[in-house]
Design a protein around this motif. Structure first.
Motif, PDB file in Angstrom:
ATOM      1  N   GLY A 365      20.363 -49.677  63.632  1.00  0.00           N
ATOM      2  CA  GLY A 365      20.968 -50.250  64.842  1.00  0.00           C
ATOM      3  C   GLY A 365      21.999 -49.298  65.436  1.00  0.00           C
ATOM      4  N   LEU A 366      22.775 -48.704  64.550  1.00  0.00           N
ATOM      5  CA  LEU A 366      23.840 -47.812  64.989  1.00  0.00           C
ATOM      6  C   LEU A 366      23.262 -46.563  65.656  1.00  0.00           C
ATOM      7  N   LEU A 367      22.221 -46.019  65.045  1.00  0.00           N
ATOM      8  CA  LEU A 367      21.611 -44.814  65.627  1.00  0.00           C
ATOM      9  C   LEU A 367      21.041 -45.124  67.009  1.00  0.00           C
ATOM     10  N   ALA A 368      20.397 -46.295  67.117  1.00  0.00           N
ATOM     11  CA  ALA A 368      19.829 -46.667  68.419  1.00  0.00           C
ATOM     12  C   ALA A 368      20.949 -46.782  69.452  1.00  0.00           C
ATOM     13  N   THR A 369      22.078 -47.365  69.039  1.00  0.00           N
ATOM     14  CA  THR A 369      23.220 -47.515  69.948  1.00  0.00           C
ATOM     15  C   THR A 369      23.720 -46.156  70.416  1.00  0.00           C
ATOM     16  N   VAL A 370      23.878 -45.246  69.436  1.00  0.00           N
ATOM     17  CA  VAL A 370      24.426 -43.937  69.771  1.00  0.00           C
ATOM     18  C   VAL A 370      23.481 -43.205  70.722  1.00  0.00           C
ATOM     19  N   ARG A 371      22.182 -43.263  70.429  1.00  0.00           N
ATOM     20  CA  ARG A 371      21.227 -42.601  71.335  1.00  0.00           C
ATOM     21  C   ARG A 371      21.345 -43.178  72.739  1.00  0.00           C
ATOM     22  N   GLY A 372      21.458 -44.509  72.809  1.00  0.00           N
ATOM     23  CA  GLY A 372      21.579 -45.173  74.116  1.00  0.00           C
ATOM     24  C   GLY A 372      22.827 -44.716  74.853  1.00  0.00           C
ATOM     25  N   LEU A 373      23.946 -44.615  74.118  1.00  0.00           N
ATOM     26  CA  LEU A 373      25.207 -44.188  74.748  1.00  0.00           C
ATOM     27  C   LEU A 373      25.088 -42.777  75.303  1.00  0.00           C
ATOM     28  N   LEU A 374      24.512 -41.893  74.479  1.00  0.00           N
ATOM     29  CA  LEU A 374      24.416 -40.495  74.918  1.00  0.00           C
ATOM     30  C   LEU A 374      23.502 -40.378  76.136  1.00  0.00           C
ATOM     31  N   ALA A 375      22.398 -41.134  76.110  1.00  0.00           N
ATOM     32  CA  ALA A 375      21.468 -41.077  77.251  1.00  0.00           C
ATOM     33  C   ALA A 375      22.158 -41.606  78.507  1.00  0.00           C
TER      34      ALA A 375
END
Ligand SMILES: Nc1ncnc2c1ncn2[C@@H]1O[C@H](COP(=O)(O)OP(=O)(O)OP(=O)(O)O)[C@@H](O)[C@H]1O
Length: 431
Positions: A365-375
């Motif tokens: 979940g955290l990785l998905a969040t971080v990817r979303g933030l960076l995008a």
């Protein structure tokens, strides 16, 4: 001046020191909004301090102007002006022959406050910066640690309730842990006070942590980029800025968001003393493989997986594995990532006040969040860049400056809102 933040405008501000072949600050134009923290960051000798000190006229500009709430400060009495602008510097700048209370009282006394009002203000300021007034009021600066001196320096700068606070490497002389505490304190104070702060540092991490916007300054204070920390990390304007931001921009981005901002949701829970069968049934009915066992005060104590429950009839407090890593809702994403990476199965319990269960965070979940933030950062930075380029090529109506400033402000507001709603459910995917 009002006691909340005031807007500051630097217009073509230039300083040419006598004897130097070239100006040290060359035509800086920027606008700091009321209540905003702007950080000047740049290499040594690029003119950060000179620019800052021209705001309160500790250094007189060679040309250009400084306006505070629209008023040109070059026409004001510099001594009076400095009483209305708080100023904190690296060595704390405390007078060694004066007690803590006398140091803090200095500007309010010069401003003619009554003795009673000044004493009350000293107490209030010491409490504000986390120092016990009874213990510290009558000490001399030499009997304080570096961090305590810096706190008193900040208390003194804020004592007369100035709308503007200038801070020149105020935390430069303390160890990294004290420095992090002082930064956290400043963020907390600023949430309460909403002063207009201009802060100078060499340290890009400090700038990212503290700034609503960052001005990356090059030689002679040329503005290489002036934008939000997110935009600077996602889209450095040129090689100079990327060199300054350095490697690890994606990891630095994790410091800008806290679990609280992401709308943490729960995972299934069981309570100490509940019958095993009942708990097993509940976990079977849920979409997940794992739940948290809470003690009688609601604090998470064990992780229980389906297979743990399949083979136990005994007390739940002996099943599964103990919870060792917990994070609070105020943890940054970097701290949460650290916790889930250290856990053997990649998750951590989230706790609120008194260690009470508040949710859980999982690696995926955290990785998905971080990817979303960076995008999202990259997308916004691109849009912002396109807007800036479009304004540059458009014919300029008279109010262009206002429009541009408004747009930058709006960008940040939108940006944060969008990230929050984009990512609202990513972290809670455990539940
Ligand atoms: N009083 C002065 N007389 C002549 N030159 C000066 C004076 N003060 C500063 N300078 C020069 O102006 C330039 C900018 O100095 P300034 O102190 O503003 O830089 P800075 O970015 O704050 O540096 P640092 O991060 O090292 O504190 C430097 O080249 C410095 O040598």
């Amino acid at each position: 001046m009002a006691d909340t933040g005031a807007a500051i405008e630097l217009v073509d501000l230039t300083k040419h020191y006598p004897g130097n072949p070239r100006p040290s600050v060359d035509g800086v134009t920027l606008r700091v909004h009321a209540g905003e923290t702007v950080v000047f960051v740049g290499p040594s000798g690029c003119g950060k301090s000179t620019t800052l000190k021209m705001i309160n006229r500790l250094i007189e500009p060679s040309s250009g102007s400084v306006r505070i709430n629209g008023e040109d400060v070059t026409g004001l009495d510099p001594v009076k002006l400095r009483r209305e602008i708080g100023y904190a510097i690296q060595s704390s700048g405390l007078f060694p022959h004066m007690t803590v209370a006398q140091n803090i009282a200095l500007v309010p006394r010069l401003a003619g406050w009554s003795g009673r009002r000044v004493r009350a203000r000293v107490t209030e300021m010491l409490e504000l910066v986390g120092l016990d007034p009874g213990e510290f009021r009558d000490r001399y600066p030499r009997r304080l640690s570096g961090g305590q001196q810096q706190r008193v320096g900040v208390a003194r700068a804020l004592a007369a309730d100035p709308p503007v606070l200038l801070m020149d490497e105020p935390f430069g002389a303390v160890d990294p842990i004290t420095r992090a505490h002082l930064q956290d304190e400043l963020l907390r104070l600023q949430r309460e006070l909403r002063k207009t702060i201009v802060f100078v540092t060499h340290d890009i991490d400090e700038a990212i942590k503290l700034g609503d916007r960052i001005a990356v300054l090059g030689e002679r204070s040329r503005i290489a980029q002036f934008d939000t920390p997110e935009a600077i990390l996602a889209h450095p304007a040129d090689d100079f800025v990327s060199g300054f931001v350095g490697t690890g921009a994606a990891l630095r981005r994790l410091d800008l968001t806290r679990l609280r901002d992401l709308g943490v949701t729960g995972c299934p829970t069981a309570h100490q003393g509940e019958p095993v069968q009942q708990v097993r049934g509940r976990l079977r009915a849920s979409a997940t493989d794992e739940m948290l066992l809470l003690d009688r005060r609601g604090r998470p104590i064990r992780w229980l997986r389906r297979e743990d429950l399949a083979h136990t009839e005994g007390p739940l407090t002996e099943a599964g594995t103990p919870v060792d890593g917990t994070v609070t809702r105020d943890a940054t994403l970097r701290e949460a990532l650290e916790a889930v990476l250290t856990d053997s199965t990649g998750r951590a319990a989230i706790t609120g006040p008194n260690g009470v269960y508040a949710g859980a965070v999982h690696l995926e979940g955290l990785l998905a969040t971080v990817r979303g933030l960076l995008a999202a950062d990259r997308r916004r930075a691109r849009e912002h860049q396109e807007e800036l380029e479009a304004t540059r090529t458009e014919p300029t109506p008279p109010e262009t400056e206002e429009v541009t400033a408004g747009r930058v402000e709006g960008d940040r507001g939108d940006a944060v809102g969008r990230v929050e709603s984009d990512q609202g459910d990513a972290v809670g995917s455990a539940g």
